[in-house]
Design a protein around this motif. Structure first.
Motif, PDB file in Angstrom:
ATOM      1  N   LEU A 129      21.627 -58.904  14.679  1.00 39.50           N
ATOM      2  CA  LEU A 129      21.186 -59.979  16.159  1.00 39.50           C
ATOM      3  C   LEU A 129      20.626 -61.331  15.399  1.00 39.50           C
ATOM      4  O   LEU A 129      21.149 -62.210  15.590  1.00 39.50           O
ATOM      5  CB  LEU A 129      20.265 -59.087  16.982  1.00 39.50           C
ATOM      6  N   ARG A 130      19.822 -61.066  14.720  1.00 35.69           N
ATOM      7  CA  ARG A 130      19.451 -62.419  13.833  1.00 35.69           C
ATOM      8  C   ARG A 130      20.335 -62.902  13.279  1.00 35.69           C
ATOM      9  O   ARG A 130      20.680 -64.376  12.899  1.00 35.69           O
ATOM     10  CB  ARG A 130      17.823 -61.910  13.408  1.00 35.69           C
ATOM     11  N   ALA A 131      20.847 -62.456  12.207  1.00 36.63           N
ATOM     12  CA  ALA A 131      21.887 -62.766  11.509  1.00 36.63           C
ATOM     13  C   ALA A 131      22.984 -63.641  12.697  1.00 36.63           C
ATOM     14  O   ALA A 131      23.774 -64.643  12.193  1.00 36.63           O
ATOM     15  CB  ALA A 131      22.540 -61.748  10.794  1.00 36.63           C
ATOM     16  N   LEU A 132      23.537 -62.886  13.249  1.00 36.95           N
ATOM     17  CA  LEU A 132      25.374 -63.588  14.386  1.00 36.95           C
ATOM     18  C   LEU A 132      24.132 -64.739  15.013  1.00 36.95           C
ATOM     19  O   LEU A 132      25.220 -65.620  14.833  1.00 36.95           O
ATOM     20  CB  LEU A 132      25.217 -62.424  15.609  1.00 36.95           C
ATOM     21  N   ARG A 133      23.222 -64.829  14.743  1.00 34.99           N
ATOM     22  CA  ARG A 133      22.635 -66.097  16.068  1.00 34.99           C
ATOM     23  C   ARG A 133      22.688 -67.371  14.449  1.00 34.99           C
ATOM     24  O   ARG A 133      22.854 -68.633  14.778  1.00 34.99           O
ATOM     25  CB  ARG A 133      21.346 -66.321  16.332  1.00 34.99           C
ATOM     26  N   SER A 134      22.557 -66.783  13.578  1.00 32.14           N
ATOM     27  CA  SER A 134      22.617 -68.596  12.148  1.00 32.14           C
ATOM     28  C   SER A 134      23.504 -67.797  11.439  1.00 32.14           C
ATOM     29  O   SER A 134      23.800 -69.255  10.876  1.00 32.14           O
ATOM     30  CB  SER A 134      21.478 -67.533  10.954  1.00 32.14           C
ATOM     31  N   ILE A 135      24.875 -67.454  12.435  1.00 33.57           N
ATOM     32  CA  ILE A 135      25.994 -68.413  11.371  1.00 33.57           C
ATOM     33  C   ILE A 135      26.992 -68.768  12.737  1.00 33.57           C
ATOM     34  O   ILE A 135      27.046 -68.548  14.453  1.00 33.57           O
ATOM     35  CB  ILE A 135      27.060 -66.776  11.402  1.00 33.57           C
TER      36      ILE A 135
END
Length: 81
Positions: free
Chosen positions: A27-33
């Protein structure tokens, strides 16, 4: 752990991590892309093959694939909406 860009995709290597960390890191990675980007999650934790896609769908993103890439290692491919 941070998603690393690999060509047109991002790769998040979560081998060695157990739940709930893979879901939270995804979820954190999806927020950053950016929207439309593809994220590949690598995991060696079998429950993550169900838990990560479940949380991804609940957040409104698209699961493109869940596949075993080698014995005991799976790739979960997600597109950010």
């Amino acid at each position: 752990m941070q998603a690393v860009r690999a060509g047109e995709r991002y790769v998040l290597d979560l081998r060695g991590y157990v739940c709930p960390y893979p879901q939270l890191a995804t979820l954190r990675a999806l927020r950053s892309i950016e929207p439309g980007a593809v994220l590949e999650i690598l995991t060696d934790n079998p429950p993550s093959c169900e838990n990560v896609p479940s949380v991804v769908k609940r957040e409104g993103h698209e699961v493109l694939a869940v596949e075993e890439v080698e014995r005991g290692v799976w790739r979960i491919v997600v597109r950010k909406r």
